[in-house]
Design an enzyme around this catalytic site. Sequence first.
Site, mmCIF file in Angstrom:
data_model
loop_
_atom_site.group_PDB
_atom_site.id
_atom_site.type_symbol
_atom_site.label_atom_id
_atom_site.label_comp_id
_atom_site.label_asym_id
_atom_site.label_seq_id
_atom_site.Cartn_x
_atom_site.Cartn_y
_atom_site.Cartn_z
ATOM 1 N N HIS A 67 0.849 -1.208 0.000
ATOM 2 C CA HIS A 67 0.000 0.000 0.000
ATOM 3 C C HIS A 67 0.881 1.254 0.000
ATOM 4 C CE1 HIS A 67 -3.616 -2.438 1.184
ATOM 5 N NE2 HIS A 67 -2.638 -3.210 1.625
ATOM 6 N N TYR A 337 4.078 -5.380 9.833
ATOM 7 C CA TYR A 337 3.967 -3.922 9.666
ATOM 8 C C TYR A 337 5.107 -3.240 10.415
ATOM 9 C CZ TYR A 337 -0.880 -4.444 7.962
ATOM 10 O OH TYR A 337 -2.015 -4.788 7.256
HETATM 11 C C1 HEM Z 1 -0.487 -11.707 6.849
HETATM 12 C C2 HEM Z 1 -1.228 -10.829 6.205
HETATM 13 C C3 HEM Z 1 -0.759 -9.448 5.843
HETATM 14 C C4 HEM Z 1 0.512 -8.963 5.655
HETATM 15 C C5 HEM Z 1 1.822 -9.725 5.769
HETATM 16 C C6 HEM Z 1 0.403 -7.554 5.339
HETATM 17 C C7 HEM Z 1 1.476 -6.714 5.081
HETATM 18 C C8 HEM Z 1 1.418 -5.325 5.038
HETATM 19 C C9 HEM Z 1 2.540 -4.426 5.067
HETATM 20 C C10 HEM Z 1 4.004 -4.839 5.066
HETATM 21 C C11 HEM Z 1 2.066 -3.160 5.068
HETATM 22 C C12 HEM Z 1 2.876 -1.857 5.153
HETATM 23 C C13 HEM Z 1 2.996 -1.438 6.618
HETATM 24 C C14 HEM Z 1 3.763 -0.138 6.851
HETATM 25 O O1 HEM Z 1 4.898 0.012 6.370
HETATM 26 O O2 HEM Z 1 3.230 0.715 7.579
HETATM 27 C C15 HEM Z 1 0.640 -3.265 5.020
HETATM 28 C C16 HEM Z 1 -0.210 -2.201 4.968
HETATM 29 C C17 HEM Z 1 -1.565 -2.312 4.933
HETATM 30 N N1 HEM Z 1 -2.321 -3.470 5.055
HETATM 31 FE FE1 HEM Z 1 -1.637 -5.328 5.213
HETATM 32 N N2 HEM Z 1 -0.918 -7.202 5.335
HETATM 33 C C18 HEM Z 1 -1.661 -8.338 5.634
HETATM 34 C C19 HEM Z 1 -3.023 -8.437 5.720
HETATM 35 C C20 HEM Z 1 -3.881 -7.381 5.597
HETATM 36 C C21 HEM Z 1 -5.317 -7.461 5.746
HETATM 37 C C22 HEM Z 1 -6.117 -8.722 6.077
HETATM 38 C C23 HEM Z 1 -5.790 -6.196 5.567
HETATM 39 C C24 HEM Z 1 -7.182 -5.631 5.611
HETATM 40 C C25 HEM Z 1 -8.280 -6.189 5.653
HETATM 41 C C26 HEM Z 1 -4.659 -5.322 5.318
HETATM 42 C C27 HEM Z 1 -4.728 -3.976 5.096
HETATM 43 C C28 HEM Z 1 -3.650 -3.136 4.993
HETATM 44 C C29 HEM Z 1 -3.771 -1.700 4.792
HETATM 45 C C30 HEM Z 1 -5.058 -0.898 4.646
HETATM 46 C C31 HEM Z 1 -2.463 -1.197 4.769
HETATM 47 C C32 HEM Z 1 -2.044 0.253 4.565
HETATM 48 C C33 HEM Z 1 -2.038 0.936 5.915
HETATM 49 C C34 HEM Z 1 -1.494 2.346 5.798
HETATM 50 O O3 HEM Z 1 -2.116 3.157 5.105
HETATM 51 O O4 HEM Z 1 -0.447 2.602 6.394
HETATM 52 N N3 HEM Z 1 -3.520 -6.086 5.358
HETATM 53 N N4 HEM Z 1 0.254 -4.604 5.001
#
Ligand code: HEM
Length: 366
Positions: A67, A337
């Site tokens: 994202h 995260y």
């Molecule tokens: C094991 C499962 C998941 C992994 C490994 C993962 C991994 C990541 C990573 C690495 C980031 C960036 C974090 C940062 O640098 O701040 C991220 C952001 C995000 N993830 Fe996931 N994610 C997973 C599941 C999900 C699920 C289930 C959802 C929602 C239903 C989700 C929604 C989001 C959103 C909305 C962001 C952006 C947040 C922002 O604006 O900073 N993720 N994710």
Amino acid sequence: MPHSPSPPSPARRWLSLLAIAALVAALAAAFVWAAGWWPTDRLTAQRFTDDIQAANGQVYPGFRRAHAKGICVSGWFEGSAEGEALSMARVFAQERTPLLGRMSIGGGSPYGLDPQARVRSMALQLIADDGQEWRMAMNSFPFFGAATVAEFDEQTRAGTPDPATGKPDPARVAAFRAAHPAAQRFAEWAGSAPWPTSFANTRYNGVNAFRFVNESGQMRHVRWSMVPRAEFAALTPAEREGADAGFLAADLDRRLAAGPLRWDMVVTVAEAGDPIDDPSQPWPDARQQVSVGTVVIEHAVPQADGACRDVNFDPLILPVGVEGSSDPILAARSAVYSVSFNRRLSEVAHGALAAPAAPAPKEDAP
Ligand code: HEM
């Protein structure tokens, strides 16, 4: 005359030295193991983040590993009495809780193309008047595309670009889907769901289960969604084809110029037997839905200058009255995260996002 002890034999001296060396080696090994440096196949948050980076094809220093393209937003949250009945989180009792948020598209590139981003997202940070904080990150998909943490990591690796073509190997992706029903269901959703015209008329789903606990100590498992009040409209294929790479932010600015945007926060309450620990399985439609409040977004600013840039929207930062469930994906998200956040912030500290140096002033003509 007292008898002086005879010096140890050379064999005994060697034995003692060996015993000391063995003790030092055992201590060093225990330290390496405890620090998590022992080479292993175990899926750690570091390894998961490495896998995401590989799937992105490159690292974009200073940006989120997922994202990466987004904008900062701000506004407030209005709690409802129904929310207060379900959870003692202060935000439900408070009339207005200020919020900082981020709207983004899925994918690891900060230069991602909006018209091709199947997944859109909303992340929020609410800080109540007693200092309690609630962070959440939601997506436009109605269920997750993987049933377990290991499955999502495998899926990530299956989608890693093949060095020969620079693209994921379609056969590998197809084989992964064929063997994983959650990935197949997700692909069907991605291939058929309409594309909303705006961030403002997109619904964002929390997908993972959480626990709401009220003043009387009653606990219920819930999943929440932000349901847009803006009228739904879908992009036609021709509109999507012709849409600008950054149309979502431009559209949001246009709409915000006319006034704040609203989403109802709706929780679905689980019944006994509903899967709590698997976000790839939707709960039956007949489950009770409760409107617990309203998200109001008033302003948007580019993330480069916005307060959301350096926030980690960790879904396990929760106030009293809301708790994580036993879903292992939640714990994995929190861990990954944090690694992504630490990497990007240390890159920022090394100047990754620093503005290009201003051109040197021209010397005055003599
Ligand atoms: C094991 C499962 C998941 C992994 C490994 C993962 C991994 C990541 C990573 C690495 C980031 C960036 C974090 C940062 O640098 O701040 C991220 C952001 C995000 N993830 Fe996931 N994610 C997973 C599941 C999900 C699920 C289930 C959802 C929602 C239903 C989700 C929604 C989001 C959103 C909305 C962001 C952006 C947040 C922002 O604006 O900073 N993720 N994710």
